[in-house]
Design a protein around this motif. Structure first.
Motif, PDB file in Angstrom:
ATOM      1  N   GLN A  17       9.713  -2.307  -5.301  1.00  0.00           N
ATOM      2  CA  GLN A  17      10.093  -2.050  -3.915  1.00  0.00           C
ATOM      3  C   GLN A  17      11.591  -2.360  -3.853  1.00  0.00           C
ATOM      4  OE1 GLN A  17       6.947  -4.240  -4.130  1.00  0.00           O
ATOM      5  NE2 GLN A  17       6.375  -2.135  -4.613  1.00  0.00           N
ATOM      6  N   TRP A  47       5.387   3.294  -1.587  1.00  0.00           N
ATOM      7  CA  TRP A  47       4.791   1.955  -1.549  1.00  0.00           C
ATOM      8  C   TRP A  47       5.539   1.141  -0.497  1.00  0.00           C
ATOM      9  CZ3 TRP A  47       0.428   0.267  -3.838  1.00  0.00           C
ATOM     10  CH2 TRP A  47      -0.129   1.108  -4.827  1.00  0.00           C
ATOM     11  N   GLU A 100       0.843  -1.194   0.000  1.00  0.00           N
ATOM     12  CA  GLU A 100       0.000   0.000   0.000  1.00  0.00           C
ATOM     13  C   GLU A 100       0.872   1.236   0.000  1.00  0.00           C
ATOM     14  OE1 GLU A 100      -2.240  -0.180   3.678  1.00  0.00           O
ATOM     15  OE2 GLU A 100      -0.438   0.003   4.901  1.00  0.00           O
ATOM     16  N   LYS A 101       0.225   2.387  -0.259  1.00  0.00           N
ATOM     17  CA  LYS A 101       0.877   3.683  -0.070  1.00  0.00           C
ATOM     18  C   LYS A 101      -0.175   4.662   0.401  1.00  0.00           C
ATOM     19  CE  LYS A 101       0.605   5.661  -4.726  1.00  0.00           C
ATOM     20  NZ  LYS A 101       0.368   7.094  -4.820  1.00  0.00           N
ATOM     21  N   LYS A 108       4.286   0.497  -7.298  1.00  0.00           N
ATOM     22  CA  LYS A 108       3.689  -0.789  -6.940  1.00  0.00           C
ATOM     23  C   LYS A 108       4.542  -1.951  -7.464  1.00  0.00           C
ATOM     24  CE  LYS A 108      -0.908  -2.769  -6.656  1.00  0.00           C
ATOM     25  NZ  LYS A 108      -2.319  -2.542  -6.914  1.00  0.00           N
TER      26      LYS A 108
END
Length: 147
Positions: free
Chosen positions: A84, A103, A57-58, A81
């Motif tokens: 990472q 994210w 999520e962010k 998304k």
């Protein structure tokens, strides 16, 4: 005679409040429960099952601080998304700082429930939020985004 003590799931905000945050966090068995919601800050308690996760999520308008009280986690963060590109292993007493717009995900890689608390500034979840499981939390967040 074993007396069952009900877990404290009350959201005490926005009233002044002092608590044993370590005890409160370790006693929490809900995936997510708000413990204090104010005008500019919110604290939630989280319990992540073994091999479970917070979920990628962010938060575009919220900075986030998390502290692990029990367990072992893999923490990932990145600019999208799909990417990472930062990764850490975090254990009890670790602090995690997530800037808005980043994210992130926290995955339980230990052999016991991952117990942590999260502080959002400003508040992110509605006052009194309780999500008993990851699945319930995902459904609620999807509904919030479509509202």
């Amino acid at each position: 005679n074993h007396e069952e003590v009900a877990m404290d799931t009350q959201d005490y905000g926005p009233q002044p409040w002092v608590t044993d945050i370590e005890k409160l966090t370790q006693e929490n068995d809900m995936f997510r429960a708000t413990a204090w919601t104010g005008s500019h800050l919110q604290m939630t308690l989280m319990s992540i099952v073994v091999n479970g996760e917070v979920g990628l999520e962010k938060h575009d308008s919220t900075d986030q601080f998390l502290r692990i009280e029990q367990g072992k986690a893999k923490v990932v963060m990145g600019p999208s998304k799909e990417l990472q590109n930062k990764e850490w292993v975090a254990e009890a007493d670790s602090a995690i700082f997530v800037p808005s717009g980043t994210w992130h995900n926290i995955i339980n890689i230990g052999d016991e429930p991952l117990k942590l608390y999260s502080i959002y500034a400003p508040a992110h979840h509605p006052h009194g939020t309780i999500h008993q499981t990851y699945e319930i939390a995902q459904e609620a967040e999807a509904n919030e985004q479509h509202a």
